[in-house]
Enzyme design. Structure first.
Site, PDB file in Angstrom:
ATOM      1  N   HIS A   5      33.446 -13.851  12.056  1.00 26.45           N
ATOM      2  CA  HIS A   5      33.517 -12.934  13.206  1.00 26.45           C
ATOM      3  C   HIS A   5      34.125 -13.648  14.411  1.00 26.45           C
ATOM      4  O   HIS A   5      34.646 -13.020  15.314  1.00 26.45           O
ATOM      5  CB  HIS A   5      32.140 -12.359  13.543  1.00 26.45           C
ATOM      6  CG  HIS A   5      31.225 -13.329  14.214  1.00 26.45           C
ATOM      7  ND1 HIS A   5      30.624 -14.366  13.545  1.00 26.45           N
ATOM      8  CD2 HIS A   5      30.848 -13.449  15.508  1.00 26.45           C
ATOM      9  CE1 HIS A   5      29.905 -15.064  14.388  1.00 26.45           C
ATOM     10  NE2 HIS A   5      30.021 -14.540  15.590  1.00 26.45           N
ATOM     11  N   LYS A  34      32.242 -23.192  11.547  1.00 26.52           N
ATOM     12  CA  LYS A  34      31.751 -24.506  11.970  1.00 26.52           C
ATOM     13  C   LYS A  34      30.424 -24.830  11.309  1.00 26.52           C
ATOM     14  O   LYS A  34      29.560 -23.966  11.206  1.00 26.52           O
ATOM     15  CB  LYS A  34      31.559 -24.473  13.502  1.00 26.52           C
ATOM     16  CG  LYS A  34      31.294 -25.810  14.107  1.00 26.52           C
ATOM     17  CD  LYS A  34      32.573 -26.532  14.448  1.00 26.52           C
ATOM     18  CE  LYS A  34      32.325 -27.960  14.863  1.00 26.52           C
ATOM     19  NZ  LYS A  34      31.975 -28.845  13.731  1.00 26.52           N
ATOM     20  N   LYS A  80      23.096 -19.651  15.111  1.00 24.95           N
ATOM     21  CA  LYS A  80      22.966 -20.735  16.091  1.00 24.95           C
ATOM     22  C   LYS A  80      24.109 -20.685  17.103  1.00 24.95           C
ATOM     23  O   LYS A  80      23.906 -20.710  18.319  1.00 24.95           O
ATOM     24  CB  LYS A  80      23.017 -22.049  15.305  1.00 24.95           C
ATOM     25  CG  LYS A  80      22.663 -23.285  16.039  1.00 24.95           C
ATOM     26  CD  LYS A  80      22.853 -24.522  15.161  1.00 24.95           C
ATOM     27  CE  LYS A  80      21.976 -24.570  13.939  1.00 24.95           C
ATOM     28  NZ  LYS A  80      21.966 -25.907  13.289  1.00 24.95           N
ATOM     29  N   LYS A  97      28.856 -24.337   6.193  1.00 20.96           N
ATOM     30  CA  LYS A  97      28.140 -25.567   5.852  1.00 20.96           C
ATOM     31  C   LYS A  97      28.717 -26.132   4.572  1.00 20.96           C
ATOM     32  O   LYS A  97      29.222 -25.382   3.739  1.00 20.96           O
ATOM     33  CB  LYS A  97      26.654 -25.269   5.618  1.00 20.96           C
ATOM     34  CG  LYS A  97      25.776 -26.476   5.792  1.00 20.96           C
ATOM     35  CD  LYS A  97      25.590 -26.780   7.262  1.00 20.96           C
ATOM     36  CE  LYS A  97      24.516 -27.753   7.560  1.00 20.96           C
ATOM     37  NZ  LYS A  97      24.025 -27.580   8.921  1.00 20.96           N
ATOM     38  N   SER A 123      29.734 -30.490  19.602  1.00 21.68           N
ATOM     39  CA  SER A 123      30.889 -30.419  18.703  1.00 21.68           C
ATOM     40  C   SER A 123      31.959 -29.503  19.299  1.00 21.68           C
ATOM     41  O   SER A 123      33.158 -29.767  19.196  1.00 21.68           O
ATOM     42  CB  SER A 123      30.476 -29.844  17.346  1.00 21.68           C
ATOM     43  OG  SER A 123      29.948 -30.850  16.538  1.00 21.68           O
TER      44      SER A 123
HETATM   45  N1  GLU Z   1      24.996 -30.297  11.302  1.00 25.87           N
HETATM   46  C1  GLU Z   1      24.700 -29.864  12.632  1.00 25.87           C
HETATM   47  C2  GLU Z   1      23.918 -28.574  12.595  1.00 25.87           C
HETATM   48  O1  GLU Z   1      23.259 -28.256  11.643  1.00 25.87           O
HETATM   49  C3  GLU Z   1      25.930 -29.839  13.524  1.00 25.87           C
HETATM   50  C4  GLU Z   1      27.007 -28.897  13.114  1.00 25.87           C
HETATM   51  C5  GLU Z   1      28.300 -29.037  13.936  1.00 25.87           C
HETATM   52  O2  GLU Z   1      28.353 -29.812  14.874  1.00 25.87           O
HETATM   53  O3  GLU Z   1      29.238 -28.316  13.574  1.00 25.87           O
HETATM   54  O4  GLU Z   1      23.851 -27.851  13.552  1.00 25.87           O
END
Ligand code: GLU
Length: 468
Positions: free
Chosen positions: A62, A67, A91, A103, A359
């Site tokens: 979307h 990420k 998130k 992920k 990030s």
């Molecule tokens: N692995 C981290 C998380 O679960 C960071 C992910 C990121 O920075 O893209 O939020």
């Protein structure tokens, strides 16, 4: 017993009831858009060929790029990666980071591999992602997660850049890189610092604290941290530095407890030297790590893996506040028990959003090809110097050296990153608290956070106009 992905779906459905969105749109928001499951061979140091199982899941486009981190763990499986990718979407939405969720996971125990083997596995994984167009600064941007860090990210960026010669934004294909490879100051401690800012903000909410019978603020609160990895270590550090007392720290081999507080840095050094938290000076050793979760304390911070608190141990947890620094540490059964007990659970998908927030700052830095503060630092310093000198001349009084340094200081990258993170966590906390406190039928903060996320993703889909 629910799978991790089913748990996420269950929490989503619970919150969806409170929203106005069409059933079909809710199904789309919940679904994982693309699941890439791969196997590839890697020759190990002893000449053996090992078939590696790995995944990358893009939960939502979307907003693009997608990420989310990449984890190295023997427990990696498709359901887990799907759940973690979904959490990334929600998130990012909550903290207004304009990415979809994703992920990745490689099913290996990094402790069982040499550095050279890990490098080969990481580079091959990256090449597989490139082949299928599953990585790129505008497509999908990985980052560190459980079992990975700066080193793996620099292998990824190097592999990507060499396969895409001339791509000017190649550095933005992954975040969590070392500074020398295009990283940003403050990324390493970002998740832990974000957890601290989030919990502090909740502790500053008078209404919430009164309900728990706790005093306002973070000072003097007794904290138990589970996990001494990057997230747990930095959580413990920021809580301690801001006046909380970290009475216990747990790792998988056991836990250490001391009522006057444990210093995470010394414990980290001790563990590195001896291979265990056992025999740490001035502390009591608790052989069963899960027992440490049940210690009497104000705040419990699970900062390791998912499903550590379930229907079995939840009734024995004494903490009044649980801050989910890890992704998915509580099962839905545990959630129900804590609602009944009146324990305040601060949910993962917003509380640990500090990592992805920074990030985002790193990705922006990569796309702009300039470090934060480079343009304005000197200008601000000289302007502040002139203003202060003028005030001194007009008042006939002199500022102290300390005050002068503080006032004149122009922002460095780390100042801007920390301040951007603080702002992000404070506004996200307030937004979720408002949703929760304005509607008494919302049972817990997790549901409020999901409502916040679903509404934001729902609005994006509507704006995309994909439902004519
Ligand atoms: N692995 C981290 C998380 O679960 C960071 C992910 C990121 O920075 O893209 O939020």
């Amino acid at each position: 017993m629910y799978s991790f992905f089913e748990s996420v779906e269950k929490s989503f459905d619970k919150a969806a009831e409170f929203t106005k969105w069409d059933k079909g749109l809710l199904e789309q928001i919940k679904a994982c858009n693309s699941v890439y499951s791969m196997k590839f061979p890697v020759k190990m140091d002893d000449g053996r060929i090992e078939v590696i199982e790995a995944y990358r899941v893009q939960h939502s486009q979307h907003k693009t790029p997608c990420k989310g981190g990449i984890r190295f763990s023997k427990e990696v499986n498709q359901d887990e990666v799907m759940a973690l990718a979904s959490l990334m979407t929600y998130k990012c939405a909550i903290v207004n980071v304009p990415f979809g969720g994703a992920k990745g996971g490689i099913k290996i125990n990094p402790r069982n591999h040499s550095t050279y083997e890990l490098e080969k596995i990481t580079r091959r994984y990256t090449a597989e992602l490139v082949k299928k167009n599953f990585i790129g600064p505008g497509i999908d941007v990985p980052a560190p997660d459980y079992g990975t860090g700066e080193r793996e990210m620099s292998w990824i960026v190097d592999t990507y850049a060499s396969l895409k010669p001339g791509e000017i934004d190649a550095a933005g294909c992954v975040t969590g890189k070392p500074i020398t490879q295009g990283g940003v100051y403050g990324r390493k401690e970002a998740t832990g610092l974000g957890v601290f800012f989030g919990v502090r903000e909740v502790c500053n909410n008078e209404k919430a604290m009164a309900k728990l019978g706790l005093s306002k603020g973070i000072v003097g609160k007794r904290v138990v941290v589970q996990g001494l990895g990057n997230v747990g270590y930095h959580c413990a550090k920021f809580f301690r530095e801001h006046g909380a007392i970290v009475i216990a720290i747990a790792e998988f081999e056991g836990a250490v407890y001391h009522e006057a507080g444990i210093n995470e840095e010394e414990l980290f050094k001790h563990r590195k030297a001896t291979g265990s938290v056992k025999d740490f000076a001035n502390s009591t050793y608790i052989a069963s790590s899960s027992e440490a979760l049940e210690l009497d304390c104000d705040i419990l911070i699970p900062a390791a893996l998912e499903n550590v608190i379930d229907g079995n141990n939840a009734p024995r947890i004494k903490a009044k506040i649980i801050g989910e620094a890890a992704n998915g540490p509580l099962t839905p059964e545990a959630d129900e028990i804590f609602i009944a007990k009146g324990t305040l659970v601060i949910p993962d998908m917003y509380l640990n959003a500090g990592g992805v927030t920074v990030s985002y700052f790193e990705w922006l830095k990569n796309l702009s090809h300039v470090r934060y503060g480079r343009l304005e630092k000197r200008f601000t310093e000289s302007m502040n110097h002139h203003i202060l000198t003028e005030i001194e001349a007009l008042t006939g009084k002199q500022a102290s050296i300390k005050a002068r340094n503080l006032i004149e200081h122009g922002a460095d990258e780390i100042d801007l990153v920390h301040s951007g993170l603080e702002e992000t966590m404070i506004s996200a906390t307030q937004e979720i608290m408002d949703i929760w406190q304005q509607n008494p039928s919302i049972p817990d903060m997790r549901t409020a956070a999901y409502i916040c996320a679903i509404d934001k993703v729902g609005i994006s889909y509507t704006e995309l106009g994909i439902f004519p």
